[in-house]
Design an enzyme around this catalytic site. Structure first.
Site: not given
Length: 259
Positions: A13, A15, A209
């Site tokens: 990922d 961000d 995250d």
């Protein structure tokens, strides 16, 4: 972690893993550099459909992260790939920005508000009430409802913003029709990404995250999963979910030596 094949390809990922509010997370540059030097296949993923891979390449480069255009995979590209497989050379009414409209143009789709095959909802900085009203009427008229991703909020310097999933809920309430979400946590986004790399899930890993999108999508696609704690998920929240990542680490810096 259960015994598995060595990791030959990586999906990560963007961000919360590589960058946070426009600033690289420590270790991200070393991780990307080692991936490129190793020659291992990799993709940087994002559920945000606003930007094209070329846009994101330029943004990351300004932050000191050199990610080739071909190594960026967005929910807009996953959506376009899905539509191209389902109904080649179709038509769509699109609520979204250049990342989504460019992806659909590139697969030969006609963008129209006249009896489209699909209504496609993506991320945009300005959701128009007029556009949402038109989407509701087209869906009620028979257009199929597709959404790039289910994220209900997005980050900003001022705090959370309503995102695609929240607008999709509004349209669903008005039409009674649920959208098909192409982006994470749909493992479709992982599988199409792996197909792009020519990689296999049993020798691939996903870094994210968020438990509810990144880890879930990676797990359901059959990959090893790494949760970093530099984004939205806190350590104590991991136990709230009925599934676990393969491993929890503080940040992307802890994974450089695994490449």
């Amino acid at each position: 972690m259960a015994d598995r094949k060595p990791i030959e390809s990586w999906l990560t990922d963007m961000d919360g893993v590589l960058i946070h509010e426009g600033v690289p997370i420590p270790g991200a540059d070393a991780f990307i550099k080692k991936l490129r030097e190793s020659g291992r296949p990799f993709l940087v993923l994002t559920n945000n459909s606003i930007y094209t891979p070329r846009d994101l390449h330029a943004r990351l480069r300004r932050m000191g992260l050199e990610v080739p255009i071909d190594n960026i995979w967005t929910s807009a590209l996953a959506t376009a790939q899905f539509l191209d497989d389902q109904r080649p050379n179709g038509s769509a009414y699109v609520i979204g920005e250049a990342g989504l409209t460019t992806a659909l143009h590139d697969i030969g789709y006609v963008l129209t508000d006249h009896e489209p095959d699909y209504v496609v909802l993506g991320e945009t900085r300005t959701y128009s009430f007029e556009a949402m009203t038109k989407a509701v009427r087209l869906i009620n008229g028979g257009a199929r409802f597709i959404c790039t991703n289910p994220d209900e909020t997005g980050p900003s310097a001022e705090g959370p913003l309503p995102a695609t999933g929240a607008v999709a809920a509004l349209i669903t309430k008005a039409t009674g029709k649920q959208p098909y979400f192409a982006g994470k946590p749909n493992p479709l986004m992982m599988r199409t990404g792996l197909n792009t790399l020519g990689a296999h899930s049993e020798s691939s890993a996903m870094i994210g995250d968020r438990m509810d999108t990144d880890v879930l999508a990676g797990m359901e696609a059959g990959m090893q999963t790494f949760l970093v704690l530099t984004g939205l998920t806190r350590p104590e929240q991991v136990e709230d979910f009925p599934y676990r990542p393969s491993k929890v680490v503080d940040s992307i810096a802890d994974l450089v030596d695994l490449v």
